[in-house]
Enzyme design. Structure first.
Site, short mmCIF file in Angstrom:
data_model
loop_
_atom_site.label_atom_id
_atom_site.label_comp_id
_atom_site.label_asym_id
_atom_site.label_seq_id
_atom_site.Cartn_x
_atom_site.Cartn_y
_atom_site.Cartn_z
N HIS A 155 -13.96 -13.29 90.25
CA HIS A 155 -14.57 -12.01 90.61
C HIS A 155 -16.04 -11.95 90.23
O HIS A 155 -16.83 -11.28 90.92
CB HIS A 155 -13.84 -10.86 89.90
CG HIS A 155 -12.59 -10.41 90.55
ND1 HIS A 155 -11.38 -11.09 90.41
CD2 HIS A 155 -12.31 -9.32 91.33
CE1 HIS A 155 -10.44 -10.44 91.08
NE2 HIS A 155 -10.97 -9.37 91.64
N ASP A 172 -5.69 -15.28 95.20
CA ASP A 172 -6.22 -14.66 93.98
C ASP A 172 -5.46 -13.36 93.74
O ASP A 172 -4.74 -12.87 94.61
CB ASP A 172 -7.73 -14.37 94.13
CG ASP A 172 -8.37 -13.86 92.85
OD1 ASP A 172 -7.82 -14.10 91.75
OD2 ASP A 172 -9.43 -13.20 92.94
N SER A 173 -5.64 -12.80 92.55
CA SER A 173 -5.02 -11.51 92.26
C SER A 173 -5.71 -10.39 93.00
O SER A 173 -5.13 -9.31 93.20
CB SER A 173 -5.08 -11.23 90.76
OG SER A 173 -6.43 -11.13 90.33
N GLU A 208 -14.38 -5.60 92.13
CA GLU A 208 -13.54 -5.06 93.20
C GLU A 208 -14.24 -3.87 93.86
O GLU A 208 -14.28 -3.77 95.10
CB GLU A 208 -12.18 -4.62 92.63
CG GLU A 208 -11.27 -5.74 92.19
CD GLU A 208 -10.40 -6.28 93.32
OE1 GLU A 208 -10.04 -5.50 94.23
OE2 GLU A 208 -10.09 -7.48 93.28
N CYS A 225 -14.25 -16.11 85.74
CA CYS A 225 -13.36 -15.31 86.60
C CYS A 225 -14.00 -15.33 87.97
O CYS A 225 -15.22 -15.08 88.09
CB CYS A 225 -13.23 -13.88 86.07
SG CYS A 225 -12.34 -12.77 87.20
N CYS A 241 -8.32 -18.31 91.09
CA CYS A 241 -8.18 -17.35 90.00
C CYS A 241 -8.09 -18.14 88.70
O CYS A 241 -7.18 -18.97 88.53
CB CYS A 241 -6.92 -16.52 90.21
SG CYS A 241 -6.50 -15.41 88.84
#
Length: 265
Positions: A191, A11-12, A153, A189, A75
């Protein structure tokens, strides 16, 4: 590289941990390697051309280093932009991540669903195709939020945003024309499942949140069904590209998902 070949999750940032958790639950004996492309973070605000060039090249190098059984692109942005290019470049199974529009459409009673993703993901033609194929009888509203990626994050580092911040993100979707009818939101997403509880708490009414992590885990389990994993608890390792991430701050969050070894590539 000796021993069992790992499953590589990419993932990023840290969002793919939501997918890694589902894979661990489905395949508790499978060794996992997680790579967060901190040097390229965030993907969601980058030009598609950059993502399409960066992701296949980086995954090629990671495949050489870790010799994985398969790669999971955990992602949505990277998958909707670069999945075909990665599959063309690498000779091993590649599992992508796409917005869970199909299950959301099956769940929605108002036939109005929201897609909450990155700016790059929500504008992709691939999302149009998914909506046309699986939600043709639904109104599909979209909102891209880079802020929510950063909130996720920060959450993994133990930094929690306030309720008003999450409410503002939701307002970008619910405040659109027709948004009052939304009853189901696709977390498009990886996240965003990390902060699903915060989103639900900030929502002005009960909403169903849907993501694709369990479907990805089932696909990985199917592709590795003939693999005989060791019965011993496998080591899980995680890495960041670049040298900017605060490993100490991220450590406890990664440990919750079973990754106790965290380092830079």
């Amino acid at each position: 590289m000796t021993g069992a070949r790992p499953l590589l999750i990419f993932d990023s940032g840290v969002g793919g941990l939501s997918v890694a958790g589902a894979i661990r639950a489905a395949l508790p004996q499978a060794p996992l390697v997680y790579v967060a492309d901190a040097a390229g973070y965030p993907y969601g605000t980058k030009p598609a051309s950059l993502i399409e060039a960066r992701v296949p090249a980086l995954l090629g190098r990671l495949a050489e280093r870790f010799d994985p059984e398969l790669i999971v692109i955990a992602c949505n942005t990277a998958s909707t932009i670069a999945l075909d290019a990665v599959r063309a470049a690498l000779d091993l199974p590649i599992v992508g991540t796409v917005p869970a529009i199909k299950p959301a459409a099956a769940l929605s009673k108002t036939r109005t669903i929201g897609v909450l993703g990155t700016e790059a993901t929500v504008r992709q033609p691939y999302v149009d195709r998914l909506a046309g194929e699986f939600a043709a009888d639904c109104r599909v509203l979209r909102h891209g939020s880079a802020e929510l990626v950063d909130l996720a994050e920060a959450s993994l580092r133990g930094e929690h945003g306030n309720r008003a911040t999450y409410a503002k993100v939701l307002e970008g979707l619910l405040g659109q024309d027709g948004g009052e009818a939304i009853d189901t939101i696709v977390l498009a997403c990886t996240h965003f499942p990390l902060v699903e509880a915060e989103l639900a708490s900030a929502a002005p009414r009960p909403l169903a949140f849907v993501d694709g992590k369990e479907g990805i885990a089932r696909r990985v389990a199917f592709l590795t069904r003939q693999r005989k994993w060791s019965e011993e608890a496998p080591p899980h390792r995680a890495f960041f590209t670049g040298r900017t991430a605060d490993l100490a701050a991220y450590g406890p969050g990664f440990a919750r998902f079973g990754f106790h070894a965290l380092d830079f590539l």
